[in-house]
Design an enzyme around this catalytic site. Sequence first.
Site, PDB file in Angstrom:
ATOM      1  N   THR A   7       9.694  17.969 -30.516  1.00 51.28           N
ATOM      2  CA  THR A   7      10.571  19.111 -30.239  1.00 51.28           C
ATOM      3  C   THR A   7      11.989  18.729 -29.836  1.00 51.28           C
ATOM      4  O   THR A   7      12.915  19.526 -29.993  1.00 51.28           O
ATOM      5  CB  THR A   7       9.973  19.999 -29.128  1.00 51.28           C
ATOM      6  N   ASP A   8      12.193  17.513 -29.313  1.00 52.25           N
ATOM      7  CA  ASP A   8      13.508  17.178 -28.748  1.00 52.25           C
ATOM      8  C   ASP A   8      14.621  17.211 -29.788  1.00 52.25           C
ATOM      9  O   ASP A   8      15.750  17.620 -29.480  1.00 52.25           O
ATOM     10  CB  ASP A   8      13.463  15.813 -28.064  1.00 52.25           C
ATOM     11  N   SER A  35      10.471  11.921 -31.155  1.00 48.73           N
ATOM     12  CA  SER A  35      11.598  12.482 -31.904  1.00 48.73           C
ATOM     13  C   SER A  35      12.951  12.140 -31.293  1.00 48.73           C
ATOM     14  O   SER A  35      13.992  12.323 -31.938  1.00 48.73           O
ATOM     15  CB  SER A  35      11.467  14.001 -32.051  1.00 48.73           C
ATOM     16  N   THR A  59       5.355  15.033 -29.839  1.00 41.60           N
ATOM     17  CA  THR A  59       4.363  15.401 -28.827  1.00 41.60           C
ATOM     18  C   THR A  59       3.049  15.856 -29.449  1.00 41.60           C
ATOM     19  O   THR A  59       1.971  15.532 -28.957  1.00 41.60           O
ATOM     20  CB  THR A  59       4.914  16.518 -27.923  1.00 41.60           C
TER      21      THR A  59
END
Length: 334
Positions: free
Chosen positions: A85-86, A54, A12
């Site tokens: 972040t995932d 990710s 992101t």
Amino acid sequence: MKKILMIGTGGTIASKQTDAGLTPGLTAEDILAYIPAVKKVCQVETIQVMNIDSSNMTPVLWKDIVNAIEENYANYDGFVVCHGTDTLAYTAAALSYMIQNSAKPIVVTGSQKPISKDVTDAKTNLLDSFIYASDDDSQNVSIVFDGKVICGTRAKKERAKSYNAFSSINFPYLAVIQDGIIIRYIPEVPVRGIPSFYYDMSDKVTLLKLYPGMKPEVLSYLFENYDIVVIESFGVGGMPETLMETFYEEMEKWKGTDKLAVMTTQVANEGSNMTIYEVGRQVKQDFHMIESYDMTLEATMTKLMWLRSMNYSNKRLREAFYTEINRDILFRKN
């Protein structure tokens, strides 16, 4: 000034808005231009190893990150990995096992909003990461996010949109960063010796999340196709009666082989303890099962991937699993 290598992987933080939605499009050099204040903190150079969402992260791509760090290890004082972040918590845990005993800090960070947005957490997270990576007392793998420093093996993403996306599970935050100042809660014991780099991660580890009404046939399939089945059970850990017969059949069938079942819990905090309830105690006793105790699921999975790649015997793997690496487990085997 410390010399830090920034490693771009996408996510992101690097995303641009398209007709199809957000997609990574900025390079590490592009991202760095958004935080000119970093010039007062450290000297930064950049490298782009991938530019992906990710969700598409894999163990093969973890090797590329490890390779970038190992090839440049002697030339820099620290490393900042920009990541989506995932799967950030998985990557931080994996790097904790693939790069051990590092006196130089390896910081993983990202953001919930792209750095190109007017309102974003990306600039603060990235600048904080460089501040932490430039500090003399920082070492090993950690996550810097929302002003918090989390041990690389202890993070879990618990919020999908909020800036405080990550929590430290069953372990305190290592530090917080406020107005550019690092406040350490846990003093670091300086790393001695040289770092170790590992590249092999087994693809023979899988996860079974239990739910009420699950058909037992899935156990047979997983044991047939994988060496290690991590069972994410309810509460403190156990095997429901509806699965018990098939589970015992499979454990007996694969007895004497490299097949293993490892018990963990769906509950994020406070960990497993199979000895508390009947549904767990008997299974624990009969098969001397490994359980994750206070470890995160992310650390459990990646540690087993790393250990299985070593071709250890089950006995040696069991001992190694309970050996602490980068503060991943507090439990001590009696």
